[in-house]
Design an enzyme around this catalytic site. Structure first.
Site, short mmCIF file in Angstrom:
data_model
loop_
_atom_site.label_atom_id
_atom_site.label_comp_id
_atom_site.label_asym_id
_atom_site.label_seq_id
_atom_site.Cartn_x
_atom_site.Cartn_y
_atom_site.Cartn_z
N GLY A 130 -34.58 8.70 49.09
CA GLY A 130 -33.51 8.98 48.12
C GLY A 130 -32.13 9.04 48.72
O GLY A 130 -31.16 9.31 48.01
N SER A 131 -32.00 8.83 50.03
CA SER A 131 -30.66 8.86 50.65
C SER A 131 -30.52 7.72 51.63
O SER A 131 -31.11 7.72 52.69
CB SER A 131 -30.42 10.20 51.36
OG SER A 131 -31.24 10.37 52.48
N GLY A 132 -29.77 6.70 51.18
CA GLY A 132 -29.47 5.56 52.03
C GLY A 132 -28.01 5.58 52.39
O GLY A 132 -27.61 6.15 53.39
N SER A 133 -27.17 4.98 51.53
CA SER A 133 -25.73 4.99 51.78
C SER A 133 -25.18 6.42 51.78
O SER A 133 -24.27 6.74 52.55
CB SER A 133 -25.00 4.16 50.71
OG SER A 133 -25.35 2.79 50.85
N PHE A 157 -37.80 3.38 56.04
CA PHE A 157 -37.29 2.20 56.78
C PHE A 157 -37.08 2.52 58.27
O PHE A 157 -36.07 2.13 58.86
CB PHE A 157 -35.96 1.69 56.19
CG PHE A 157 -36.01 1.33 54.74
CD1 PHE A 157 -36.99 0.48 54.25
CD2 PHE A 157 -35.07 1.82 53.85
CE1 PHE A 157 -37.03 0.12 52.90
CE2 PHE A 157 -35.09 1.47 52.50
CZ PHE A 157 -36.08 0.63 52.03
N GLY A 341 -34.43 -30.60 53.75
CA GLY A 341 -35.78 -30.09 53.50
C GLY A 341 -36.46 -29.55 54.75
O GLY A 341 -37.25 -28.61 54.68
N GLU A 364 -27.34 -0.12 58.88
CA GLU A 364 -26.21 0.50 59.61
C GLU A 364 -25.00 0.68 58.66
O GLU A 364 -23.85 0.62 59.09
CB GLU A 364 -25.79 -0.34 60.83
CG GLU A 364 -26.88 -0.54 61.86
CD GLU A 364 -27.20 0.68 62.69
OE1 GLU A 364 -26.56 1.73 62.49
OE2 GLU A 364 -28.11 0.61 63.52
#
Length: 381
Positions: A130-133, A157, A341, A364
Site C-alpha cells: 500500500g505504499s510505493g510512491s 517488490f 520483425g 527508485e
C-alpha cells in the site's frame, strides 16, 4: 575532449575493468539467465571480488570508497550485458552503504565484512503493497519488547527476497509519519521472516523478486541502523545514489541496443542495399546517439553533485534519472523498430533489453515523482 568533461585515468581504468568483467562473465550468459529465470549468484559474488559490492563504502569498513560517478560507470558497463544483474548489484551497494554511513560501530562490525566481500548479499526493503510512491505511509510495525523489536507486516517488490542473506528494512516504530520510521537489519533465517512466491515479471528475470513477510519476527535492537525514527531520512539519502545507478543501467542497456542496431543495419539488405544506406535509418541512429549522450552527460553531472554533496544534488539526480530511463527505453524501442520483425524475436537481445529497461521508469521513484521533485525544488527558489 579535455577539461572538466574528461574522465580521469582512474575512472577510465575502473570503467575498463567493469567492461571486461561484463564481456567475460555477463554478456555471453544473460539471455540464458533471462530464459531460465536464473539468478546468477556466483557472478554477482565474482563482482564482489573486484570491490563492486562496496563501491562507496568507506575504506575503514573495507570498501573501495569511490564516488557516485565511478559507481555509475560500473553500473552502466555491467548493464551493457544484463540490466537486471547490474541493478541487483546496485541494490546491494545501497544497503551496504546505508549500514556503513549511518550504522554504529557494533552493527557495522557485525554485517559489513561479509557484505563488502559479497559473501553475503543484501536487499533493501522500503516498498509495501500500500505504499510505493508515498513511502512514508509504510505500515510494517516494529514494537519494542525488551532487547528485541517484534516486526509485523509485508514488504513488496523486494529484489532478492528468499535468496539474500541480509535485509535492510524500513519499519514503523511510532505513529509520526516520516519521523516514525526506523531502519533495522534482518538476517536470513530469523524466525517469523518468510518470503512470498517469486513474482512473475515482464522483465528482470535474472533478478528474483518476492514479498518479504514478517509475522512476530524478533530482531535484536542491536541490529538497528542509527537512532529510532531516523530511518526515513536514511532511505531518502540512499535514493539519490539509487536513482543515478538505475539511470546508469538504462544508459548501458541503451548503448548495447544502439551498438547492435548499427551493426544490424549495415548487414540487413532491403531494396538492393543495406538499410544503413537509407536516410531514415541514419536519422534514427543519429537521434538515438544524441539522446543517449545528452542523458549520459546529465547523469554524470548529477553523480558528481551527489559525490560533492552539492545543495542541488537531489534535483539533479531526479532530472538525470527521469531523462536516462525515459531516453533509454525510447532508444531500445527504436532499435527494435530498426531490427523489424527480427527485433521481436528472442534470437536477438533487443527484446530482452526492451523488457528489462521498462521498469526503470517506475522503481527508485517513478518518473512522475521525479518531475514532482524537480518542479517543487524549482518553485522553492
Amino acid at each position: 575532449m579535455t577539461g572538466q568533461f574528461q574522465l580521469t585515468d582512474d575512472q577510465l581504468a575502473i570503467q575498463d575493468m567493469a567492461r571486461k568483467f561484463t564481456a567475460d562473465r555477463i554478456t555471453p550468459f544473460a539471455a540464458q539467465w533471462d530464459e531460465d529465470h536464473h539468478f546468477p549468484r556466483d557472478v554477482v559474488q565474482a563482482a564482489g571480488e573486484l570491490g563492486f559490492g562496496a563501491i562507496y563504502v568507506s575504506e575503514e569498513s573495507g570498501g573501495i570508497a569511490l564516488g557516485r560517478l565511478e559507481a555509475a560507470l560500473i553500473m552502466e558497463a555491467m548493464a551493457y550485458g544484463c540490466p537486471a544483474t547490474s541493478a541487483y548489484i546496485s541494490i546491494h551497494n545501497m544497503a551496504s552503504w546505508m549500514i556503513d554511513r549511518f550504522g554504529g560501530a557494533e552493527v557495522k562490525a557485525k554485517f559489513l565484512p561479509k557484505l563488502v566481500s559479497m559473501e553475503h548479499i543484501a536487499s533493501y526493503a522500503l516498498t509495501e503493497p500500500g505504499s510505493g510512491s508515498d513511502a512514508a505511509a509504510l505500515k510494517t510495525t516494529a514494537v519494542l519488547d525488551g532487547d528485541h523489536y517484534v516486526l509485523n507486516g509485508t514488504k513488496q517488490f523486494i529484489s532478492g527476497s528468499g535468496f539474500n542473506d541480509i535485509y535492510v528494512v524500513m519499519v514503523r516504530t511510532s505513529e509520526d509519519k516520516s519521523k516514525g520510521v526506523s531502519c533495522l537489519v534482518v538476517e536470513k533465517g530469523t524466525p517469523g521472516l518468510s518470503h512470498g512466491a517469486p513474482e512473475n515479471k515482464l522483465g528482470w528475470n535474472a533478478s528474483p523478486t518476492a514479498q518479504l513477510i514478517f509475522e512476530d519476527c524478533r530482531v535484536p535492537v542491536a541490529n538497528r541502523v542509527g537512532g529510532e525514527g531516523e530511518g526515513f531520512r536514511f532511505a531518502m539519502a540512499g535514493l539519490d545514489g539509487g536513482r543515478l545507478n538505475i539511470g546508469a543501467c538504462s544508459l548501458g542497456g541503451a548503448q548495447r541496443c544502439l551498438d547492435e542496431a548499427v551493426k544490424y543495419t549495415k548487414e540487413r539488405q532491403q531494396f538492393g542495399s543495406p538499410i544503413a544506406d537509407f536516410q531514415n535509418t541514419q536519422f534514427m541512429l543519429a537521434d538515438m546517439a544524441t539522446d543517449l549522450e545528452a542523458a549520459r552527460a546529465l547523469l554524470y553531472l548529477a553523480a558528481a553533485k551527489v559525490t560533492e554533496n552539492a545543495p542541488d544534488k537531489t534535483r539533479f539526480s531526479a532530472m538525470a534519472k527521469r531523462l536516462a530511463t525515459d531516453s533509454g527505453s525510447k532508444i531500445v524501442n527504436d532499435a527494435l523498430q530498426l531490427f523489424g520483425g527480427y527485433g521481436y524475436l528472442k534470437d536477438y537481445p533487443i527484446e530482452r533489453f526492451w523488457r528489462d529497461l521498462r521498469v526503470h521508469s517506475i522503481l527508485e521513484g517513478t518518473n512522475q515523482v521525479m518531475r514532482m521533485i524537480v518542479g517543487r525544488d524549482m518553485l522553492r527558489q
